[in-house]
Structure formats: structure tokens, C-alpha cells
Design an enzyme around this catalytic site. Structure first.
Site, PDB file in Angstrom:
ATOM      1  N   ASP A   1      -1.496  -3.935 -21.435  1.00 22.13           N
ATOM      2  CA  ASP A   1      -1.259  -2.961 -22.495  1.00 22.13           C
ATOM      3  C   ASP A   1      -0.262  -1.738 -21.856  1.00 22.13           C
ATOM      4  OD1 ASP A   1      -1.476  -1.342 -24.546  1.00 22.13           O
ATOM      5  OD2 ASP A   1      -3.475  -0.893 -24.415  1.00 22.13           O
TER       6      ASP A   1
ATOM      7  N   TYR B   1     -11.768  -6.134 -19.730  1.00 22.41           N
ATOM      8  CA  TYR B   1     -12.779  -6.417 -20.557  1.00 22.41           C
ATOM      9  C   TYR B   1     -13.651  -7.610 -19.740  1.00 22.41           C
ATOM     10  CZ  TYR B   1     -11.262  -3.510 -24.379  1.00 22.41           C
ATOM     11  OH  TYR B   1     -10.811  -2.367 -25.272  1.00 22.41           O
TER      12      TYR B   1
END
Ligand code: AR6
Length: 178
Positions: free
Chosen positions: A41, A128
Site C-alpha cells: 500500500d 495482516y
């Protein structure tokens, strides 16, 4: 699972940095704010420039497993699809379904925009914490099922940053080829 070879050949696997990909759209493993973060990201936002964040601010966020599309700005890719994958807890909190939704909804958005080529990172396998082997299986099977079930044809490249993911993807695709 058996997939016809005319669909399997649409898939390729590469090691490297997804921000360099010359495809219609790259997929970003985002978070629900869509306002940037670390990992892939952060790399995508740095490479695309501040206009990307400005457009993301207009979107009002995105739930885990859903997807949103923006322009690619300074990237080679014309578009970016942003999808927050699942945060891995114990494997019993619907993580697999959410990961599947991230891939499925990204394919659907690319299809709706009649795009011809898409690059995916290994969504959720970094910060994550999703186990890489299962994440690889979900990624490849969801994409193949989408192509098989819709009849839509698009080049799909999985761009893996680390050796472990790269090897897993190569081995899994070989296994499907039989
Ligand atoms: N190109 C391709 N893959 C990459 C790149 C790159 N330039 N950089 C990292 N990866 P992660 P997540 C791989 O943590 O687990 C962010 O802060 C990396 O090796 O980027 O879905 C978001 O804002 C790993 O295999 O995404 C969210 O808060 C994979 O990309 C959170 O992280 C995904 O790792 C999302 O976590």
C-alpha cells in the site's frame, strides 16, 4: 479442481515490485480507510504520487473483501483497485471467505471496466498475517474460477515480493497443470 488449459495460460507469476508493472490495473492490499499504510500500500502510494491519496479521500473507505477503483496517476498502470483483505485471527472468523471476496471483487471491477490485464500482490500475507500457503490457493483458484465462470478473458499476473510466496505460487500452479 480441474481448469481448462486455455484459462490456466492466462495466469503468470513473477517475482518483484508490483508498482513497476505495465498492466491496465494493479491491485492494492489496502486497509478500510483507503488512506495508505505500509507494505505494498505504501509502495503504491509513493509511486503513484499524492493525487492517488486525494482521490482515495473521496471514496469514503471500503470494507474488508470489497474493492474500489481509482486512476493510477504516476504509475505505468492506468488504474489501481484497492481492496482490504482480511486480518487473520484464528482461521475461524471467515477469513478465507473475505480473502476470496477481495480477489473476486477485484476481478469483477476490472471486468466491469473492460480491462485486459491485472496484477495482484499476495493480499493479506504481510501485516495482516494470513498463512501464505492457504492464501496462495485462495488467490489462484478464485481468479481461475472467475475466468471460467464468467467467460471473460484477461491476463492475470501475480507479483510476489518474497521468495516464499514466489515458490508457493509456482508450485501451486504446477500442481494444477498436473
Ligand atoms: N510489490 C509486491 N508485493 C509487495 C510489495 C511490492 N512493492 N511490498 C510488499 N509486498 P502487506 P496486507 C508484499 O503487508 O498483509 C498496509 O499497511 C508483501 O511481501 O503490504 O494485506 C495496509 O495499509 C506481502 O506478501 O499487506 C494495511 O493496513 C504482501 O505484499 C495492511 O498493510 C502483502 O503485505 C494490509 O496488510
Amino acid at each position: 479442481m480441474v481448469f481448462p488449459s486455455d484459462i490456466r495460460v492466462l495466469i503468470s507469476i513473477k517475482k518483484g515490485d508490483i508498482t513497476k508493472e505495465d498492466v491496465d490495473v494493479i491491485v492494492n492490499a489496502a486497509n478500510p480507510s483507503l488512506l495508505g499504510g505500509g507494505g505494498v500500500d505504501g509502495a503504491i502510494h509513493r509511486a503513484a504520487g499524492p493525487e492517488l491519496l486525494a482521490e482515495c479521500r473521496t471514496l469514503g473507505g471500503c470494507s474488508h473483501g470489497e474493492a474500489r477503483i481509482t486512476k493510477g496517476y504516476r504509475l505505468k498502470a492506468r488504474y489501481v483497485i484497492h481492496t482490504p483483505g482480511p486480518v487473520y485471527r484464528n482461521g475461524k472468523s471467515g477469513e478465507r471467505e473475505v480473502l476470496r471476496n477481495s480477489y473476486y471483487n477485484s476481478m469483477k471491477l476490472a471486468h466491469q471496466n473492460t480491462l485486459q490485464s491485472i496484477a495482484f500482490p499476495a493480499i493479506s500475507t504481510g501485516v495482516y498475517g494470513y498463512p501464505k500457503e492457504e492464501a496462495c490457493e485462495v488467490a489462484i483458484t478464485t481468479v481461475l474460477e472467475y475466468l471460467r465462470d464468467t467467460g471473460y478473458r484477461m491476463q492475470v499476473v501475480f507479483v510476489l515480493f518474497d521468495d516464499e510466496n514466489y515458490t508457493l505460487y509456482i508450485d501451486y500452479l504446477k500442481k494444477l497443470r498436473g
